[in-house]
Motif scaffolding. Structure first.
Motif, PDB file in Angstrom:
ATOM      1  N   GLU A  46     -16.465  33.975  61.181  1.00 19.70           N
ATOM      2  CA  GLU A  46     -16.107  32.462  61.042  1.00 19.70           C
ATOM      3  C   GLU A  46     -16.199  31.940  62.451  1.00 19.70           C
ATOM      4  OE1 GLU A  46     -13.404  34.952  60.827  1.00 19.70           O
ATOM      5  OE2 GLU A  46     -11.584  34.111  61.248  1.00 19.70           O
ATOM      6  N   ASP A  47     -16.009  30.748  62.672  1.00 19.25           N
ATOM      7  CA  ASP A  47     -16.315  30.077  63.844  1.00 19.25           C
ATOM      8  C   ASP A  47     -14.753  29.436  64.119  1.00 19.25           C
ATOM      9  OD1 ASP A  47     -18.618  27.597  65.203  1.00 19.25           O
ATOM     10  OD2 ASP A  47     -17.245  28.885  65.958  1.00 19.25           O
ATOM     11  N   ILE A  48     -14.688  28.804  65.585  1.00 15.68           N
ATOM     12  CA  ILE A  48     -13.484  28.249  65.692  1.00 15.68           C
ATOM     13  C   ILE A  48     -13.537  26.782  65.019  1.00 15.68           C
ATOM     14  CG2 ILE A  48     -13.272  29.042  68.078  1.00 15.68           C
ATOM     15  CD1 ILE A  48     -14.662  26.475  69.233  1.00 15.68           C
ATOM     16  N   ARG A  49     -12.333  26.268  64.942  1.00 14.29           N
ATOM     17  CA  ARG A  49     -12.232  24.939  64.095  1.00 14.29           C
ATOM     18  C   ARG A  49     -12.438  23.857  65.159  1.00 14.29           C
ATOM     19  NH1 ARG A  49      -6.755  25.901  60.273  1.00 14.29           N
ATOM     20  NH2 ARG A  49      -7.685  27.967  59.482  1.00 14.29           N
ATOM     21  N   TYR A  50     -12.897  22.743  64.523  1.00 13.75           N
ATOM     22  CA  TYR A  50     -13.066  21.546  65.168  1.00 13.75           C
ATOM     23  C   TYR A  50     -12.246  20.911  66.087  1.00 13.75           C
ATOM     24  CZ  TYR A  50     -16.398  17.598  66.081  1.00 13.75           C
ATOM     25  OH  TYR A  50     -17.108  16.555  66.760  1.00 13.75           O
TER      26      TYR A  50
ATOM     27  N   PHE B 137      -8.742  33.768  67.147  1.00 14.31           N
ATOM     28  CA  PHE B 137     -10.254  33.827  67.145  1.00 14.31           C
ATOM     29  C   PHE B 137     -10.672  34.452  68.555  1.00 14.31           C
ATOM     30  CE2 PHE B 137     -14.658  33.204  65.973  1.00 14.31           C
ATOM     31  CZ  PHE B 137     -15.440  32.777  66.879  1.00 14.31           C
TER      32      PHE B 137
ATOM     33  N   LEU C   5     -13.758  46.350  67.477  1.00 14.84           N
ATOM     34  CA  LEU C   5     -13.534  44.964  66.858  1.00 14.84           C
ATOM     35  C   LEU C   5     -14.209  44.621  65.324  1.00 14.84           C
ATOM     36  CD1 LEU C   5     -14.542  42.246  69.582  1.00 14.84           C
ATOM     37  CD2 LEU C   5     -12.203  43.205  68.865  1.00 14.84           C
TER      38      LEU C   5
ATOM     39  N   ARG D 165     -18.274  44.687  69.617  1.00 12.55           N
ATOM     40  CA  ARG D 165     -17.796  45.796  70.327  1.00 12.55           C
ATOM     41  C   ARG D 165     -17.483  46.576  69.114  1.00 12.55           C
ATOM     42  NH1 ARG D 165     -15.974  44.696  75.698  1.00 12.55           N
ATOM     43  NH2 ARG D 165     -14.486  46.280  75.721  1.00 12.55           N
TER      44      ARG D 165
ATOM     45  N   TYR E 221     -18.537  16.335  73.016  1.00 11.10           N
ATOM     46  CA  TYR E 221     -18.468  17.850  72.329  1.00 11.10           C
ATOM     47  C   TYR E 221     -19.466  17.706  71.123  1.00 11.10           C
ATOM     48  CZ  TYR E 221     -16.233  21.752  70.071  1.00 11.10           C
ATOM     49  OH  TYR E 221     -15.946  22.862  69.458  1.00 11.10           O
TER      50      TYR E 221
ATOM     51  N   PHE F 284     -27.875  29.240  77.697  1.00  8.17           N
ATOM     52  CA  PHE F 284     -27.773  30.411  76.791  1.00  8.17           C
ATOM     53  C   PHE F 284     -26.069  30.671  76.493  1.00  8.17           C
ATOM     54  CE2 PHE F 284     -32.000  32.069  76.598  1.00  8.17           C
ATOM     55  CZ  PHE F 284     -32.579  31.597  77.700  1.00  8.17           C
ATOM     56  N   ARG F 285     -25.848  31.040  75.626  1.00  6.58           N
ATOM     57  CA  ARG F 285     -24.629  31.564  75.366  1.00  6.58           C
ATOM     58  C   ARG F 285     -24.456  33.094  75.496  1.00  6.58           C
ATOM     59  NH1 ARG F 285     -23.885  27.908  71.116  1.00  6.58           N
ATOM     60  NH2 ARG F 285     -24.985  29.301  69.500  1.00  6.58           N
ATOM     61  N   VAL F 286     -23.786  33.692  76.182  1.00  3.38           N
ATOM     62  CA  VAL F 286     -23.916  34.905  76.888  1.00  3.38           C
ATOM     63  C   VAL F 286     -22.806  35.897  76.097  1.00  3.38           C
ATOM     64  CG1 VAL F 286     -23.727  36.296  79.039  1.00  3.38           C
ATOM     65  CG2 VAL F 286     -24.734  33.989  79.090  1.00  3.38           C
ATOM     66  N   TYR F 287     -23.128  36.929  75.674  1.00  3.88           N
ATOM     67  CA  TYR F 287     -22.092  37.882  74.938  1.00  3.88           C
ATOM     68  C   TYR F 287     -22.145  39.071  75.805  1.00  3.88           C
ATOM     69  CZ  TYR F 287     -22.643  34.365  71.332  1.00  3.88           C
ATOM     70  OH  TYR F 287     -22.356  33.098  70.484  1.00  3.88           O
TER      71      TYR F 287
ATOM     72  N   HIS G  93      -5.404  29.335  64.760  1.00  6.24           N
ATOM     73  CA  HIS G  93      -6.510  30.105  64.169  1.00  6.24           C
ATOM     74  C   HIS G  93      -7.497  30.247  65.570  1.00  6.24           C
ATOM     75  CE1 HIS G  93     -10.811  29.853  62.805  1.00  6.24           C
ATOM     76  NE2 HIS G  93     -10.364  30.677  61.854  1.00  6.24           N
ATOM     77  N   ASN G  94      -7.798  29.155  66.197  1.00  9.34           N
ATOM     78  CA  ASN G  94      -8.655  29.462  67.177  1.00  9.34           C
ATOM     79  C   ASN G  94      -8.086  30.397  68.396  1.00  9.34           C
ATOM     80  OD1 ASN G  94      -9.997  27.517  65.933  1.00  9.34           O
ATOM     81  ND2 ASN G  94     -10.392  26.103  67.803  1.00  9.34           N
TER      82      ASN G  94
ATOM     83  N   TYR H 186      -6.085  22.184  73.215  1.00 11.74           N
ATOM     84  CA  TYR H 186      -7.025  22.691  72.159  1.00 11.74           C
ATOM     85  C   TYR H 186      -8.370  22.351  72.282  1.00 11.74           C
ATOM     86  CZ  TYR H 186      -8.726  22.962  67.247  1.00 11.74           C
ATOM     87  OH  TYR H 186      -9.460  23.065  66.076  1.00 11.74           O
TER      88      TYR H 186
ATOM     89  N   ASN I 279     -11.917  24.625  73.176  1.00 12.13           N
ATOM     90  CA  ASN I 279     -12.995  24.362  72.334  1.00 12.13           C
ATOM     91  C   ASN I 279     -14.209  24.346  73.159  1.00 12.13           C
ATOM     92  OD1 ASN I 279     -11.394  24.732  70.052  1.00 12.13           O
ATOM     93  ND2 ASN I 279     -12.241  22.920  69.044  1.00 12.13           N
TER      94      ASN I 279
ATOM     95  N   ALA J 124     -22.645  30.424  65.596  1.00 14.21           N
ATOM     96  CA  ALA J 124     -21.866  30.358  66.763  1.00 14.21           C
ATOM     97  C   ALA J 124     -21.348  31.691  67.560  1.00 14.21           C
ATOM     98  CB  ALA J 124     -20.645  29.330  66.584  1.00 14.21           C
ATOM     99  N   THR J 125     -21.618  32.604  66.539  1.00 17.13           N
ATOM    100  CA  THR J 125     -21.283  34.224  66.845  1.00 17.13           C
ATOM    101  C   THR J 125     -22.355  35.099  66.826  1.00 17.13           C
ATOM    102  OG1 THR J 125     -20.478  34.388  64.553  1.00 17.13           O
ATOM    103  CG2 THR J 125     -18.855  33.823  66.153  1.00 17.13           C
TER     104      THR J 125
ATOM    105  N   LEU K 137     -17.008  39.233  63.256  1.00 14.40           N
ATOM    106  CA  LEU K 137     -16.329  37.936  62.849  1.00 14.40           C
ATOM    107  C   LEU K 137     -17.308  37.006  62.145  1.00 14.40           C
ATOM    108  CD1 LEU K 137     -14.952  37.501  66.339  1.00 14.40           C
ATOM    109  CD2 LEU K 137     -13.664  38.400  64.321  1.00 14.40           C
TER     110      LEU K 137
ATOM    111  N   LYS L 286     -17.306  27.265  73.551  1.00 11.95           N
ATOM    112  CA  LYS L 286     -18.628  26.703  73.180  1.00 11.95           C
ATOM    113  C   LYS L 286     -19.496  26.763  74.202  1.00 11.95           C
ATOM    114  CE  LYS L 286     -18.237  25.790  68.822  1.00 11.95           C
ATOM    115  NZ  LYS L 286     -19.357  26.051  67.818  1.00 11.95           N
ATOM    116  N   GLU L 287     -19.056  26.674  75.581  1.00 13.25           N
ATOM    117  CA  GLU L 287     -20.039  26.666  76.598  1.00 13.25           C
ATOM    118  C   GLU L 287     -20.711  28.049  76.886  1.00 13.25           C
ATOM    119  OE1 GLU L 287     -19.387  25.494  81.554  1.00 13.25           O
ATOM    120  OE2 GLU L 287     -17.578  25.609  80.117  1.00 13.25           O
ATOM    121  N   GLY L 288     -20.120  28.952  76.712  1.00 13.85           N
ATOM    122  CA  GLY L 288     -20.414  30.436  76.518  1.00 13.85           C
ATOM    123  C   GLY L 288     -20.790  30.894  78.034  1.00 13.85           C
TER     124      GLY L 288
END
Lengths: 636, 252
Positions: free
Chosen positions: A461-465, B104, A456, A453, B36, A369-372, B100-101, B63, B67, A445-446, A459, B71-73
């Protein structure tokens, strides 16, 4: 800008204070029983619910049939889905004044000009039971009057009341009013609940309400235990009316912790008669009537509690400081979902103990899981003078993979002070089925903005590649070696210092031109001889001219004369005058060289001339060196 | 054997030796990026870490590692990602992807890359060069000034032509040195990132001290002092200071 204008601008720009919205507010009221004896009391609890931490106070209606006293308030706040939910319970003790039917009218709370009210509550007040108001007496509702912890033995100077004691006359020295405090334990573990009871006793009428100062409880976390209780007991041959306040204390550290005295200030009615002929008779009459009052300040004895540290032996790794008795449960709000969809994992811990201080248990193995963020909510109950309730931790999870996913049992350890040992509990394992996400629809992704919270910005957008090349920036490639080097940076400094030295030397030379000519005469002449050497064979005439210039220039520099126009005779005379010790043979040699060079300059260029020029050149070199040496006194 | 034959033989032998030596760094980076892309973020992170051991000053690898962490979370991933983005930003502050990241990640913890009240363009300009690049620029100015000065001293007749050049070199050197000094000594020192969610910051180095505030995961902090297993930090945004366990923060 004037101060007034600044204040006006600040007021315009200041954000409005948050206010409870009328449609988000609720109020309810309830009593612990609807039938009460006239010498007893009932507890009225008014609950105000809203969506912000600061809620308005309820307004009680006129209650002419009751004596009303406030018994405190307790508040519960929870954050769910980014929203605040708050409830405040106001507790009042109502003592009836008359037998018969009494009504507690609507209780109101106002916000934004709108009123929210409760329904009226009907109370039936009956005559007291024939057994009278003694300890252990029961009201028609069948409930005990006295707090369950009262034994009469810990609260010195109490004695267990008896029928005989009620019938005896008051003992000599029996106090009219006194206050006592006691703990239900003398020893406790860190973070174990200890109940502190403070009782105020009065056997006489009081004028006005007593002023109460709670005891100092440093080193403890404290929870009120409403309601304030009232009753009567028999002691010292007298009947005392008592008011009792309780606190739940949780010691924060081991050792001997002190609890300061509780203080009560009251006005006791005395029997002293008012003198009608006293000068301030009318002032006293209109301020306190025909009654006389005496101020009494009563204090309890300081108490001490021995707090024992929790044992290290047997402490589980998942133990985070919880003391009491608890149960843990966990669950997801969905049993089936798609990859990328959000699901809430709720972990609830229920039981008795210091729930406020409980931290969130850490679920193991959430790699799938992605944990928030985890949000918590707390619900407290204080029945039977025990702090209990539940605390829920809600975590947002988003599965990263599809399939059957299992969340392992979540461990939770606590220390049971009654058993004196650690207990490890865990929730049941949780299974969830995750279907693959919709094709062509990437998983978010978000989390949705509502889960962010409160402070905040949501959001989207996501992070860039990732980058596919580890090449450094071109500028870094050029500049980084410069910043890494150390010794090469000395080179320009050394060059600069050398330039400074050269400039200094030139400056010195320019200050003494004669001396400079004198010192540089031979090197300059030898340089010219080297120039002439190359052309001796080809053009003896030109070479001899250069040689002649070298000789003339040398003599001019040494004698501080202009080089042009210098004759042999002048040179010889100057040498004799400036260098009187000069050997005459040098002068003869000089003359021979001078004339030989003149001859060669103006003669044609033949092979014999070339040989002659070559010979003169060598001779001239030797002669110049000898002359220089003898002129400066230094052998070259 | 002719010269051409010898050259060809040597070339082929070198190529074969290089081939036998194993995959290049570029190939390893490609393999890590494939992990990735497949969603195997933990494996990708391991490979980025291995590449970083050979090239620790690579902003791109830092960088990419950030990422993979974000993403691992897993718990603590936001803090680890922020730490790597910060290191990448220090190495290459004008890269728009890194900025940006990093922004973010910081916003996820209630912070932001550009402090409130500071124009974005000014912040970008001030941080356009890395500290190393600024140091290199000021050395460049140093070399230009001293070299021109040496020439001026050695050849006085060329002073009139060299003076404007020397003035420009001096100005360049002064700007570079001042800029580097501001970045080096006026910014936060001993930077760290909070790794644990809502870590309790206490008034002293021990569990007995009361909790002053909870520090969110991913927040930047400055390390003030340390005592055993406890570290005193100050959150850069709020200026709040408190003691946290040493394992709860990662030094940059």
């Amino acid at each position: 800008m004037s101060s007034v204008a600044a204040l006006a601008l600040a007021a315009l720009l200041a954000p409005p204070a948050p206010a409870a919205r009328a449609d988000e507010l609720g109020i309810s009221a309830a009593v612990d029983r609807n039938v009460v004896a006239v010498d007893d009391s009932i507890v009225l609890t008014v609950n105000v619910l809203g969506d912000q931490t600061s809620l308005p106070e309820p307004r009680l209606p006129s209650l002419p049939n009751f004596s009303v006293s406030s018994s405190g308030r307790s508040q519960s706040i929870s954050f769910v889905n980014g929203r605040v939910s708050s409830s405040v319970a106001h507790t009042y003790v109502l003592a009836p004044r008359f037998v018969g039917r009494a009504v507690i009218g609507p209780i109101t709370v106002s916000v934004d000009g709108r009123d929210h009210s409760t329904s009226p509550i009907e109370i039936q007040v009956v005559r007291p039971s024939p057994a009278g108001g003694g300890p252990g007496s029961q009201d028609p509702g069948g409930r005990r009057q006295m707090p369950p912890g009262f034994s009469g033995q810990r609260f010195r100077p109490f004695r267990p009341p008896s029928r005989d004691a009620r019938q005896n006359a008051p003992e000599e020295g029996a106090p009219e009013v006194f206050v006592a405090a006691a703990l239900d334990k003398q020893r406790a573990y860190v973070n174990e609940q200890v109940t502190l009871t403070v009782r105020f006793h009065t056997a006489v009428n009081l004028l006005g309400n007593p002023q109460y100062t709670a005891p100092s409880v440093q080193g403890f976390l404290t929870e009120d235990l409403p309601p304030e209780r009232h009753g009567t007991i028999q002691a010292y041959g007298r009947t005392y009316h008592i008011s009792e306040i309780k606190y739940a204390l949780f010691p924060a550290r081991p050792g001997r912790l002190a609890i300061g005295p509780a203080v009560v200030r009251c006005q006791v009615q005395t029997d002293a008669a008012m003198d009608p002929f006293s000068p301030d008779f009318f002032q006293q009459f209109f301020s306190q009537g025909l009654l006389q009052a005496q101020t009494r300040e009563l204090k309890t004895r300081p108490l001490a509690l021995e707090v024992t540290a929790l044992p290290e032996a047997g402490k589980p790794s998942s133990f985070t400081g919880a003391v009491g008795r608890f149960r843990i449960a966990a669950g997801l709000d969905k049993k089936r979902l798609r990859a990328g969809e959000a699901v809430n994992l709720t972990v609830s811990i229920e039981g008795s103990g210091n729930l406020q201080a409980l931290g969130a248990p850490k679920p193991p193995g959430l790699d799938s899981f992605r944990v928030y963020t985890t949000l918590s909510s707390l619900t407290l109950k204080k029945d039977q003078d025990v702090v209990a309730g539940s605390k829920a931790f809600k975590t947002l999870l988003v599965p990263r993979v599809s399939g059957e996913i299992v969340i392992a049992p979540i461990p939770f350890s606590y220390f049971d002070p009654t058993a004196g040992k650690y207990v490890s509990a865990s929730s049941a394992r949780i299974e969830v089925a995750v279907d693959p996400g919709e094709p062509g629809k990437p998983a978010p992704a978000t989390p949705p903005p509502a889960q962010a919270r409160p402070e905040l910005t949501p959001l989207t957008e996501d992070i860039r590649y990732v980058k596919d090349s580890a090449r450094k920036a071109p500028l870094s490639g050029v500049l980084d070696p410069l910043s890494n080097a150390v010794w090469p940076h000395l080179l320009p400094l050394l060059a600069f210092l050398a330039g400074l030295a050269a400039a200094f030397y030139r400056e010195r030379l320019s200050l003494d031109p004669s001396g400079t000519r004198l010192r540089r005469a031979l090197p300059k002449a030898l340089k010219r001889l080297r120039e002439a050497e190359g052309s001796v064979g080809r053009d003896p005439s030109r070479a001899s001219a250069v040689l002649f210039d070298a000789l003339a220039g040398f003599l001019a520099d040494k004698l501080d004369r202009p080089p042009s126009g210098l004759t042999l005779r002048q040179a010889q005379d100057d040498i004799r005058s400036k260098f009187p010790g000069m050997d005459e043979r040098r002068l003869a040699e000089l003359k021979a060289l001078w004339e030989g060079l003149e001859r060669l300059r103006f003669a044609g260029s033949t092979a014999a001339d070339a040989a002659g020029a070559g010979a003169i050149l060598d001779e001239l070199r030797r002669h110049l060196k000898r002359l220089d040496s003898e002129m400066t006194g230094v052998k070259r | 054997m002719s010269l051409e034959t010898r050259f060809l033989t040597a070339f082929l032998a070198t190529a074969a030796a290089l081939q036998a030596a194993g995959p290049s760094a570029a190939q390893n980076l490609d393999a890590a990026n494939r992990r990735y892309q497949q969603g195997l973020y933990a494996e990708a992170a391991e490979e980025y870490l291995a590449l970083l051991r050979a090239d620790p000053d690579s902003a791109a690898l830092r960088y990419n590692l950030g990422n993979a962490a974000i993403k691992e979370g897993s718990p603590g991933s936001l803090g680890r990602a922020t730490a790597q983005y910060l290191r990448a930003w220090r190495l290459h502050p004008r890269d728009p992807d890194i900025r940006h990241n990093l922004d973010f990640a910081l916003r996820r913890s209630g912070d932001s890359l550009v402090p409130s009240g500071v124009p974005r363009a000014l912040h970008l300009l001030f941080h356009f060069f890395s500290e190393k690049e600024l140091l290199g620029l000021q050395w460049l100015g140093y070399w230009a000034c001293l070299s021109l000065g040496s020439v001026l001293l050695a050849f006085p007749k060329r002073r009139s032509r060299l003076r404007p050049c020397l003035a420009a070199a001096l100005a360049f050197w002064a700007v570079g040195l001042s800029w580097w000094g501001l970045r080096r000594f006026c910014g936060p020192s001993n930077l760290a990132v909070v790794l644990q969610a809502d870590v309790e910051a206490r008034s002293g180095p021990g569990d007995r001290f009361p909790v002053g505030f909870n520090a969110p995961e991913g927040r930047r902090a400055s390390i003030l002092s340390d005592k055993g297993n406890w570290i005193e930090i100050m959150l850069l945004k709020e200026g709040l200071a408190g003691w946290v366990p040493a394992r709860a923060v990662e030094r940059i």
